[in-house]
Design a protein around this motif. Sequence first.
Motif, PDB file in Angstrom:
ATOM      1  N   SER A  20       0.776  -1.345   0.244  1.00 55.22           N
ATOM      2  CA  SER A  20       0.323   0.123   0.023  1.00 55.22           C
ATOM      3  C   SER A  20       0.748   1.589   0.119  1.00 55.22           C
ATOM      4  O   SER A  20       2.473   1.454   0.614  1.00 55.22           O
ATOM      5  CB  SER A  20      -1.045  -0.442   1.283  1.00 55.22           C
ATOM      6  N   PRO A  21      -0.033   2.055  -0.642  1.00 57.36           N
ATOM      7  CA  PRO A  21       1.287   3.589  -0.369  1.00 57.36           C
ATOM      8  C   PRO A  21       1.547   3.892   0.650  1.00 57.36           C
ATOM      9  O   PRO A  21       2.855   4.287   1.573  1.00 57.36           O
ATOM     10  CB  PRO A  21      -0.177   4.982  -0.821  1.00 57.36           C
ATOM     11  N   ASP A  22       0.776   3.511   2.108  1.00 57.21           N
ATOM     12  CA  ASP A  22       1.260   4.284   3.295  1.00 57.21           C
ATOM     13  C   ASP A  22       2.028   2.918   4.109  1.00 57.21           C
ATOM     14  O   ASP A  22       3.276   4.123   4.343  1.00 57.21           O
ATOM     15  CB  ASP A  22      -0.262   3.644   4.383  1.00 57.21           C
ATOM     16  N   LEU A  23       2.253   2.065   3.552  1.00 58.73           N
ATOM     17  CA  LEU A  23       3.336   0.732   4.046  1.00 58.73           C
ATOM     18  C   LEU A  23       4.646   1.274   2.789  1.00 58.73           C
ATOM     19  O   LEU A  23       5.967   1.154   4.093  1.00 58.73           O
ATOM     20  CB  LEU A  23       3.113  -0.658   3.482  1.00 58.73           C
ATOM     21  N   ARG A  25       5.624   4.611   2.067  1.00 55.84           N
ATOM     22  CA  ARG A  25       5.935   5.705   3.291  1.00 55.84           C
ATOM     23  C   ARG A  25       6.821   5.254   4.390  1.00 55.84           C
ATOM     24  O   ARG A  25       7.580   5.941   4.541  1.00 55.84           O
ATOM     25  CB  ARG A  25       4.917   6.769   3.255  1.00 55.84           C
ATOM     26  N   ASP A  26       6.073   4.395   4.912  1.00 56.96           N
ATOM     27  CA  ASP A  26       6.600   3.887   5.578  1.00 56.96           C
ATOM     28  C   ASP A  26       7.828   3.517   5.467  1.00 56.96           C
ATOM     29  O   ASP A  26       8.909   3.308   7.180  1.00 56.96           O
ATOM     30  CB  ASP A  26       5.589   2.825   7.076  1.00 56.96           C
ATOM     31  N   LEU A  27       8.430   2.353   4.871  1.00 55.04           N
ATOM     32  CA  LEU A  27       9.384   1.323   4.346  1.00 55.04           C
ATOM     33  C   LEU A  27      10.589   2.809   4.541  1.00 55.04           C
ATOM     34  O   LEU A  27      11.659   2.558   4.861  1.00 55.04           O
ATOM     35  CB  LEU A  27       9.103   0.721   3.582  1.00 55.04           C
ATOM     36  N   ALA A  28      10.290   4.030   3.381  1.00 47.47           N
ATOM     37  CA  ALA A  28      10.747   4.964   3.246  1.00 47.47           C
ATOM     38  C   ALA A  28      11.448   5.417   4.478  1.00 47.47           C
ATOM     39  O   ALA A  28      12.810   5.623   4.445  1.00 47.47           O
ATOM     40  CB  ALA A  28      10.332   5.576   1.646  1.00 47.47           C
ATOM     41  N   ALA A  29      10.289   5.499   5.610  1.00 50.87           N
ATOM     42  CA  ALA A  29      11.066   6.458   6.391  1.00 50.87           C
ATOM     43  C   ALA A  29      11.841   5.532   7.030  1.00 50.87           C
ATOM     44  O   ALA A  29      13.156   6.011   7.750  1.00 50.87           O
ATOM     45  CB  ALA A  29       9.930   6.770   7.337  1.00 50.87           C
ATOM     46  N   TYR A  30      12.321   4.784   7.132  1.00 54.15           N
ATOM     47  CA  TYR A  30      12.796   3.171   7.802  1.00 54.15           C
ATOM     48  C   TYR A  30      13.894   3.273   7.515  1.00 54.15           C
ATOM     49  O   TYR A  30      14.472   3.371   8.510  1.00 54.15           O
ATOM     50  CB  TYR A  30      12.032   1.893   8.189  1.00 54.15           C
ATOM     51  N   ALA A  31      13.875   2.943   6.358  1.00 53.75           N
ATOM     52  CA  ALA A  31      15.460   3.357   5.195  1.00 53.75           C
ATOM     53  C   ALA A  31      15.889   4.598   5.816  1.00 53.75           C
ATOM     54  O   ALA A  31      17.444   5.302   6.037  1.00 53.75           O
ATOM     55  CB  ALA A  31      15.213   3.045   4.234  1.00 53.75           C
ATOM     56  N   GLU A  32      14.950   6.166   6.103  1.00 54.88           N
ATOM     57  CA  GLU A  32      15.941   7.730   5.947  1.00 54.88           C
ATOM     58  C   GLU A  32      16.100   7.386   7.951  1.00 54.88           C
ATOM     59  O   GLU A  32      17.212   7.811   8.252  1.00 54.88           O
ATOM     60  CB  GLU A  32      14.272   7.861   6.236  1.00 54.88           C
ATOM     61  N   ALA A  33      15.600   7.005   8.593  1.00 54.05           N
ATOM     62  CA  ALA A  33      16.244   6.406  10.300  1.00 54.05           C
ATOM     63  C   ALA A  33      17.657   5.157  10.209  1.00 54.05           C
ATOM     64  O   ALA A  33      18.250   5.563  10.527  1.00 54.05           O
ATOM     65  CB  ALA A  33      14.670   5.671  11.224  1.00 54.05           C
TER      66      ALA A  33
END
Length: 100
Positions: A20-23, A25-33
């Motif tokens: 999903s688009p939400d997931l 985004r969360d995966l991209a945010a996790y990669a940034e973290a």
Amino acid sequence: MLKLGKLPDRTPVRIVITVSPDLARDLAAYAEAYRQAYGQAEAVADLIPPMLAAFLASDRGFAKARQDGVITADAVEPARRRGRKRTAPDSIPMGGEGAS
């Protein structure tokens, strides 16, 4: 007979998923973290396999089912090993509508 048994098949298996688009985004945010924590950028696709491995290793219900023989590796072996060829990539729903 050698003390070390024959090594298992270590050929990587490609799995294609749709998220999903939400997931996404969360995966991209996790990669940034991850980048901020370790000072090294990693692609989301490179982070997903260890994330899944950690999830499976921490799932007590899954571990118990495997220990009890309810789940065996042969029962869920990838189709390519059984000699069947897929005509389209598998989609595994992850998040979004209909997910539980």
